[in-house]
Scaffold this motif. Structure first.
Motif, PDB file in Angstrom:
ATOM      1  N   UNK A 137      21.126 -50.942  80.764  1.00 15.34           N
ATOM      2  CA  UNK A 137      20.535 -51.965  79.914  1.00 15.34           C
ATOM      3  C   UNK A 137      19.293 -52.570  80.530  1.00 15.34           C
ATOM      4  N   UNK A 138      19.315 -52.764  81.847  1.00  9.11           N
ATOM      5  CA  UNK A 138      18.159 -53.348  82.533  1.00  9.11           C
ATOM      6  C   UNK A 138      16.962 -52.406  82.483  1.00  9.11           C
ATOM      7  N   UNK A 139      17.207 -51.108  82.648  1.00  5.51           N
ATOM      8  CA  UNK A 139      16.115 -50.134  82.566  1.00  5.51           C
ATOM      9  C   UNK A 139      15.498 -50.139  81.175  1.00  5.51           C
ATOM     10  N   UNK A 140      16.366 -50.178  80.175  1.00  7.18           N
ATOM     11  CA  UNK A 140      15.885 -50.228  78.796  1.00  7.18           C
ATOM     12  C   UNK A 140      15.014 -51.452  78.566  1.00  7.18           C
ATOM     13  N   UNK A 141      15.492 -52.606  79.020  1.00  7.83           N
ATOM     14  CA  UNK A 141      14.749 -53.844  78.804  1.00  7.83           C
ATOM     15  C   UNK A 141      13.420 -53.862  79.555  1.00  7.83           C
ATOM     16  N   UNK A 142      13.347 -53.171  80.696  1.00  6.40           N
ATOM     17  CA  UNK A 142      12.079 -53.052  81.428  1.00  6.40           C
ATOM     18  C   UNK A 142      11.041 -52.336  80.562  1.00  6.40           C
ATOM     19  N   UNK A 143      11.450 -51.205  79.977  1.00 10.26           N
ATOM     20  CA  UNK A 143      10.532 -50.462  79.107  1.00 10.26           C
ATOM     21  C   UNK A 143      10.155 -51.290  77.879  1.00 10.26           C
ATOM     22  N   UNK A 144      11.125 -51.973  77.281  1.00  9.36           N
ATOM     23  CA  UNK A 144      10.850 -52.746  76.072  1.00  9.36           C
ATOM     24  C   UNK A 144       9.949 -53.946  76.359  1.00  9.36           C
ATOM     25  N   UNK A 145      10.084 -54.533  77.543  1.00 13.20           N
ATOM     26  CA  UNK A 145       9.211 -55.661  77.899  1.00 13.20           C
ATOM     27  C   UNK A 145       7.757 -55.216  77.994  1.00 13.20           C
ATOM     28  N   UNK A 146       7.554 -54.007  78.505  1.00 17.06           N
ATOM     29  CA  UNK A 146       6.185 -53.467  78.575  1.00 17.06           C
ATOM     30  C   UNK A 146       5.647 -53.249  77.166  1.00 17.06           C
ATOM     31  N   UNK A 147       6.458 -52.662  76.312  1.00 14.26           N
ATOM     32  CA  UNK A 147       6.023 -52.397  74.937  1.00 14.26           C
ATOM     33  C   UNK A 147       5.717 -53.705  74.208  1.00 14.26           C
ATOM     34  N   UNK A 148       6.565 -54.720  74.396  1.00  9.90           N
ATOM     35  CA  UNK A 148       6.345 -56.013  73.734  1.00  9.90           C
ATOM     36  C   UNK A 148       5.041 -56.661  74.194  1.00  9.90           C
ATOM     37  N   UNK A 149       4.670 -56.409  75.442  1.00 10.75           N
ATOM     38  CA  UNK A 149       3.458 -57.026  75.996  1.00 10.75           C
ATOM     39  C   UNK A 149       2.176 -56.469  75.382  1.00 10.75           C
ATOM     40  N   UNK A 150       2.281 -55.374  74.631  1.00  8.97           N
ATOM     41  CA  UNK A 150       1.099 -54.825  73.957  1.00  8.97           C
ATOM     42  C   UNK A 150       0.684 -55.668  72.755  1.00  8.97           C
ATOM     43  N   UNK A 151       1.667 -56.404  72.185  1.00  6.57           N
ATOM     44  CA  UNK A 151       1.444 -57.177  70.959  1.00  6.57           C
ATOM     45  C   UNK A 151       0.992 -56.269  69.815  1.00  6.57           C
ATOM     46  N   UNK A 152       1.438 -55.023  69.861  1.00  7.39           N
ATOM     47  CA  UNK A 152       1.157 -54.045  68.800  1.00  7.39           C
ATOM     48  C   UNK A 152       2.449 -53.845  68.013  1.00  7.39           C
ATOM     49  N   UNK A 153       2.446 -54.288  66.759  1.00  7.68           N
ATOM     50  CA  UNK A 153       3.663 -54.246  65.959  1.00  7.68           C
ATOM     51  C   UNK A 153       4.245 -52.855  65.794  1.00  7.68           C
ATOM     52  N   UNK A 154       3.384 -51.852  65.669  1.00  4.56           N
ATOM     53  CA  UNK A 154       3.868 -50.489  65.507  1.00  4.56           C
ATOM     54  C   UNK A 154       4.520 -49.987  66.794  1.00  4.56           C
ATOM     55  N   UNK A 155       3.950 -50.338  67.925  1.00  2.36           N
ATOM     56  CA  UNK A 155       4.555 -49.953  69.202  1.00  2.36           C
ATOM     57  C   UNK A 155       5.942 -50.565  69.339  1.00  2.36           C
ATOM     58  N   UNK A 156       6.076 -51.831  68.928  1.00  2.00           N
ATOM     59  CA  UNK A 156       7.370 -52.510  69.029  1.00  2.00           C
ATOM     60  C   UNK A 156       8.396 -51.826  68.139  1.00  2.00           C
ATOM     61  N   UNK A 157       7.963 -51.390  66.954  1.00  2.00           N
ATOM     62  CA  UNK A 157       8.870 -50.670  66.063  1.00  2.00           C
ATOM     63  C   UNK A 157       9.346 -49.371  66.705  1.00  2.00           C
ATOM     64  N   UNK A 158       8.427 -48.616  67.277  1.00  2.00           N
ATOM     65  CA  UNK A 158       8.794 -47.375  67.965  1.00  2.00           C
ATOM     66  C   UNK A 158       9.688 -47.684  69.162  1.00  2.00           C
ATOM     67  N   UNK A 159       9.518 -48.867  69.752  1.00  2.00           N
ATOM     68  CA  UNK A 159      10.362 -49.273  70.866  1.00  2.00           C
ATOM     69  C   UNK A 159      11.832 -49.264  70.515  1.00  2.00           C
TER      70      UNK A 159
END
Length: 241
Positions: A150-172
């Motif tokens: 879960x921690x590894x997953x959240x590390x990747x998702x935190x990076x994706x969220x930091x883009x502030x790109x809605x489409x990237x977050x969806x793919x996340x």
């Protein structure tokens, strides 16, 4: 009658999962017509309204199409909503093989390095602190496999969220599903997780070195892909989340 899964909220969602998995596995192939409503009711021990809601769910994911004259027909693979988290999960659990691993990592290589570049360039101080904390969680939970996943997953998702790109977050969301299922395969490995590739990604993002962050993520994904393929070669997944 199927055994109810308490992790899934409604009966219709559980029926949709069962039928969706049968479609993803190839038991029901594109062009096939699903059994009629009464047969599905009898097979799963549920009401007509439950079957109708399940089929409506599958139709929304573009797995099936309902026609008054033809019935419920399985759509071609190209029509499926492959980034839908349920559809991806059903595919992963039905046919987790080398081909789907390659597909997943090709997709991740297309956007996660770019996400690192954008996180380094555009991420706020709060975003970067969140990435740092997610990495600290990974380090702290390294000896607890289920929590480390879960921690590894959240590390990747935190990076994706930091883009502030809605489409990237969806793919996340698809990345989250892929990571969970991939980890169910690799957790049997006796190898200790090498933190150096994660540290390289983290350091480059915190130092706002976008190109270096992107390259570090490419290397991390290459190593992750190899780990999954090696684990896959050792045998099928015993239990998937």
């Amino acid at each position: 009658m199927f055994e109810r899964d308490s992790a899934i909220s409604t009966m219709s969602a559980q029926v949709a999962r069962i039928i969706g998995t049968r479609i993803a596995s190839g038991e029901f192939r594109p062009g096939d017509t699903l059994p009629i409503e009464s047969e599905l009711c009898q097979a799963y021990g549920v009401s007509r309204s439950t079957i109708r809601e399940a089929v409506k769910n599958l139709a929304a994911k573009r797995l099936v199409e309902v026609s008054p004259k033809v019935g419920t027909r399985v759509l071609p693979f190209a029509d499926w909503n492959l980034l839908d988290q349920d559809v991806l999960s059903w595919r992963l659990n039905a046919q987790f093989d080398e081909r789907i691993v390659e597909d997943l990592y090709e997709m991740r290589q297309c956007f996660e390095p770019r996400a690192c570049f954008l996180a380094a360039r555009d991420g706020s101080a709060e975003d970067l602190d969140r990435i740092r904390r997610r990495y600290a969680d990974l380090v702290a939970m390294l000896n607890q496999p289920a929590l480390a996943a879960g921690a590894e997953t959240e590390f990747h998702l935190a990076i994706i969220a930091a883009t502030h790109n809605g489409l990237f977050v969806t793919i996340g969301g698809a990345v989250k599903t892929a990571l969970r299922v991939s980890f169910s395969l690799t957790q049997r490995s006796a190898k200790t997780t090498d933190l150096a590739p994660y540290e390289a990604v983290l350091s480059a993002i915190l130092e706002r070195r976008g190109e270096a962050a992107a390259e570090a993520m490419r290397r991390l994904l290459d190593l992750s892909r190899q780990r999954v393929l090696e684990a896959l070669a050792r045998g099928p997944v015993a239990e998937r989340g």
